[in-house]
Design a protein around this motif. Structure first.
Motif, PDB file in Angstrom:
ATOM      1  N   ASP A  52       0.828  -1.211   0.000  1.00  0.00           N
ATOM      2  CA  ASP A  52       0.000   0.000   0.000  1.00  0.00           C
ATOM      3  C   ASP A  52       0.859   1.257   0.000  1.00  0.00           C
ATOM      4  OD1 ASP A  52      -2.381  -1.426  -0.029  1.00  0.00           O
ATOM      5  OD2 ASP A  52      -2.684  -1.291   2.143  1.00  0.00           O
ATOM      6  N   LYS A  53       1.887   1.283   0.830  1.00  0.00           N
ATOM      7  CA  LYS A  53       2.768   2.455   0.899  1.00  0.00           C
ATOM      8  C   LYS A  53       3.547   2.627  -0.407  1.00  0.00           C
ATOM      9  CE  LYS A  53       3.280   2.129   5.887  1.00  0.00           C
ATOM     10  NZ  LYS A  53       4.175   1.694   6.964  1.00  0.00           N
ATOM     11  N   ALA A  54       4.021   1.525  -0.974  1.00  0.00           N
ATOM     12  CA  ALA A  54       4.775   1.600  -2.231  1.00  0.00           C
ATOM     13  C   ALA A  54       3.877   2.102  -3.367  1.00  0.00           C
ATOM     14  CB  ALA A  54       5.364   0.232  -2.572  1.00  0.00           C
ATOM     15  N   LYS A  55       2.653   1.609  -3.397  1.00  0.00           N
ATOM     16  CA  LYS A  55       1.715   2.044  -4.430  1.00  0.00           C
ATOM     17  C   LYS A  55       1.441   3.540  -4.311  1.00  0.00           C
ATOM     18  CE  LYS A  55      -2.910   1.094  -6.208  1.00  0.00           C
ATOM     19  NZ  LYS A  55      -4.135   0.314  -6.045  1.00  0.00           N
ATOM     20  N   MET A  56       1.235   4.017  -3.096  1.00  0.00           N
ATOM     21  CA  MET A  56       0.996   5.448  -2.892  1.00  0.00           C
ATOM     22  C   MET A  56       2.211   6.271  -3.324  1.00  0.00           C
ATOM     23  SD  MET A  56      -1.205   5.456   0.689  1.00  0.00           S
ATOM     24  CE  MET A  56      -0.426   6.943   1.188  1.00  0.00           C
ATOM     25  N   ALA A  57       3.403   5.799  -2.991  1.00  0.00           N
ATOM     26  CA  ALA A  57       4.622   6.522  -3.370  1.00  0.00           C
ATOM     27  C   ALA A  57       4.758   6.568  -4.892  1.00  0.00           C
ATOM     28  CB  ALA A  57       5.842   5.861  -2.731  1.00  0.00           C
ATOM     29  N   TYR A  58       4.507   5.437  -5.555  1.00  0.00           N
ATOM     30  CA  TYR A  58       4.665   5.354  -7.004  1.00  0.00           C
ATOM     31  C   TYR A  58       3.628   6.208  -7.723  1.00  0.00           C
ATOM     32  CZ  TYR A  58       5.058   3.359 -11.678  1.00  0.00           C
ATOM     33  OH  TYR A  58       5.224   3.198 -13.026  1.00  0.00           O
ATOM     34  N   THR A  59       2.372   6.057  -7.341  1.00  0.00           N
ATOM     35  CA  THR A  59       1.328   6.828  -8.035  1.00  0.00           C
ATOM     36  C   THR A  59       1.447   8.321  -7.745  1.00  0.00           C
ATOM     37  OG1 THR A  59      -0.269   6.381  -6.265  1.00  0.00           O
ATOM     38  CG2 THR A  59      -0.305   4.908  -8.170  1.00  0.00           C
ATOM     39  N   GLY A  60       2.084   8.662  -6.641  1.00  0.00           N
ATOM     40  CA  GLY A  60       2.291  10.069  -6.317  1.00  0.00           C
ATOM     41  C   GLY A  60       3.261  10.770  -7.246  1.00  0.00           C
ATOM     42  N   VAL A  61       4.165  10.029  -7.852  1.00  0.00           N
ATOM     43  CA  VAL A  61       5.133  10.649  -8.770  1.00  0.00           C
ATOM     44  C   VAL A  61       4.799  10.410 -10.243  1.00  0.00           C
ATOM     45  CG1 VAL A  61       7.008  10.547  -7.091  1.00  0.00           C
ATOM     46  CG2 VAL A  61       6.759   8.704  -8.758  1.00  0.00           C
ATOM     47  N   PHE A  62       3.852   9.523 -10.501  1.00  0.00           N
ATOM     48  CA  PHE A  62       3.487   9.218 -11.890  1.00  0.00           C
ATOM     49  C   PHE A  62       2.427  10.217 -12.348  1.00  0.00           C
ATOM     50  CE2 PHE A  62       3.089   5.382 -14.913  1.00  0.00           C
ATOM     51  CZ  PHE A  62       2.900   6.208 -15.999  1.00  0.00           C
ATOM     52  N   THR A  63       2.890  11.343 -12.831  1.00  0.00           N
ATOM     53  CA  THR A  63       1.965  12.381 -13.297  1.00  0.00           C
ATOM     54  C   THR A  63       1.482  12.058 -14.703  1.00  0.00           C
ATOM     55  OG1 THR A  63       3.806  13.717 -14.118  1.00  0.00           O
ATOM     56  CG2 THR A  63       3.030  14.168 -11.876  1.00  0.00           C
ATOM     57  N   GLY A  64       0.261  12.445 -14.989  1.00  0.00           N
ATOM     58  CA  GLY A  64      -0.289  12.229 -16.326  1.00  0.00           C
ATOM     59  C   GLY A  64      -0.665  10.790 -16.606  1.00  0.00           C
ATOM     60  N   ILE A  65      -0.845  10.006 -15.578  1.00  0.00           N
ATOM     61  CA  ILE A  65      -1.155   8.584 -15.764  1.00  0.00           C
ATOM     62  C   ILE A  65      -2.440   8.394 -16.568  1.00  0.00           C
ATOM     63  CG2 ILE A  65      -2.439   8.220 -13.606  1.00  0.00           C
ATOM     64  CD1 ILE A  65      -0.847   5.558 -13.340  1.00  0.00           C
ATOM     65  N   GLN A  66      -3.384   9.327 -16.444  1.00  0.00           N
ATOM     66  CA  GLN A  66      -4.653   9.233 -17.172  1.00  0.00           C
ATOM     67  C   GLN A  66      -4.451   9.318 -18.687  1.00  0.00           C
ATOM     68  OE1 GLN A  66      -3.825  11.680 -15.038  1.00  0.00           O
ATOM     69  NE2 GLN A  66      -3.904  13.572 -16.208  1.00  0.00           N
ATOM     70  N   ASP A  67      -3.325   9.855 -19.125  1.00  0.00           N
ATOM     71  CA  ASP A  67      -3.046   9.963 -20.559  1.00  0.00           C
ATOM     72  C   ASP A  67      -2.793   8.604 -21.208  1.00  0.00           C
ATOM     73  OD1 ASP A  67      -3.222  12.710 -20.229  1.00  0.00           O
ATOM     74  OD2 ASP A  67      -1.043  12.988 -20.116  1.00  0.00           O
ATOM     75  N   TYR A  68      -2.606   7.574 -20.410  1.00  0.00           N
ATOM     76  CA  TYR A  68      -2.265   6.254 -20.934  1.00  0.00           C
ATOM     77  C   TYR A  68      -3.422   5.268 -20.819  1.00  0.00           C
ATOM     78  CZ  TYR A  68       2.291   8.385 -20.683  1.00  0.00           C
ATOM     79  OH  TYR A  68       3.339   9.246 -20.836  1.00  0.00           O
ATOM     80  N   ARG A  69      -4.626   5.807 -20.654  1.00  0.00           N
ATOM     81  CA  ARG A  69      -5.819   4.964 -20.526  1.00  0.00           C
ATOM     82  C   ARG A  69      -5.898   3.986 -21.695  1.00  0.00           C
ATOM     83  NH1 ARG A  69     -10.683   7.676 -18.094  1.00  0.00           N
ATOM     84  NH2 ARG A  69      -9.293   7.238 -16.408  1.00  0.00           N
ATOM     85  N   GLY A  70      -6.205   2.729 -21.381  1.00  0.00           N
ATOM     86  CA  GLY A  70      -6.314   1.688 -22.407  1.00  0.00           C
ATOM     87  C   GLY A  70      -4.992   0.995 -22.704  1.00  0.00           C
ATOM     88  N   GLN A  71      -3.904   1.462 -22.110  1.00  0.00           N
ATOM     89  CA  GLN A  71      -2.596   0.854 -22.346  1.00  0.00           C
ATOM     90  C   GLN A  71      -2.199  -0.034 -21.156  1.00  0.00           C
ATOM     91  OE1 GLN A  71       0.485   3.539 -23.716  1.00  0.00           O
ATOM     92  NE2 GLN A  71      -1.025   4.898 -24.664  1.00  0.00           N
ATOM     93  N   SER A  72      -1.204  -0.851 -21.399  1.00  0.00           N
ATOM     94  CA  SER A  72      -0.703  -1.707 -20.321  1.00  0.00           C
ATOM     95  C   SER A  72       0.816  -1.834 -20.428  1.00  0.00           C
ATOM     96  CB  SER A  72      -1.347  -3.093 -20.375  1.00  0.00           C
ATOM     97  OG  SER A  72      -0.971  -3.765 -21.558  1.00  0.00           O
ATOM     98  N   CYS A  73       1.412  -2.161 -19.314  1.00  0.00           N
ATOM     99  CA  CYS A  73       2.864  -2.334 -19.255  1.00  0.00           C
ATOM    100  C   CYS A  73       3.197  -3.177 -18.033  1.00  0.00           C
ATOM    101  CB  CYS A  73       3.567  -0.980 -19.148  1.00  0.00           C
ATOM    102  SG  CYS A  73       5.364  -1.110 -18.974  1.00  0.00           S
ATOM    103  N   THR A  74       4.168  -4.052 -18.177  1.00  0.00           N
ATOM    104  CA  THR A  74       4.698  -4.804 -17.042  1.00  0.00           C
ATOM    105  C   THR A  74       6.166  -4.456 -16.887  1.00  0.00           C
ATOM    106  OG1 THR A  74       3.159  -6.633 -17.363  1.00  0.00           O
ATOM    107  CG2 THR A  74       5.136  -7.098 -16.068  1.00  0.00           C
TER     108      THR A  74
END
Length: 131
Positions: A52-74
């Protein structure tokens, strides 16, 4: 006849002692199982808390994530014992998202691991992004 009663009494005592030993053994095993279950629960709680903490940290710095709707990456993330990122590899997915996700990973300050067991679980792990 008296010897026969004494003999039966001795047999009953042996049976009773055997039953008591079996019950004590089962109780000891149950205690060990309970202790093992508690350790697993504690480890799971630590792992979920770290995720949970790692996810919050990661999503906090990933700006513009909504621009990649419909895409995937591993991505495959590798972390040091102090939770510093040591490597990121895009394993599969949309190139634009993988590039942005890799950049976000390098900019993330991951939370410290609560214990070595949690580190061992997450020292190298896939991060699946399905937007």
């Amino acid at each position: 006849m008296f010897n026969h009663i004494i003999g039966q009494d001795m047999v009953m005592r042996k049976i009773l002692i055997t039953v008591v030993l079996i019950v004590v053994s089962f109780n000891a095993l149950a205690d060990e199982d309970h202790e093992h279950s508690m350790q697993i629960t504690k480890l799971n709680n630590a792992a979920y808390s770290w995720i949970d903490k790692a996810k919050m940290a990661y999503t906090g710095v990933f700006t513009g994530i909504q621009d990649y709707r419909g895409q995937s990456c591993t991505l495959r993330l590798s972390l040091a014992p102090n939770a510093a990122l040591t490597n990121v590899q895009a394993e599969k997915g949309d190139k634009n998202l993988c590039t942005a996700a890799t950049s976000a990973a390098w900019n993330t300050k991951f939370p410290p691991f609560p214990d070595d067991a949690t580190y061992q679980m997450f020292k190298s792990f896939p991060l699946d992004l399905n937007l």
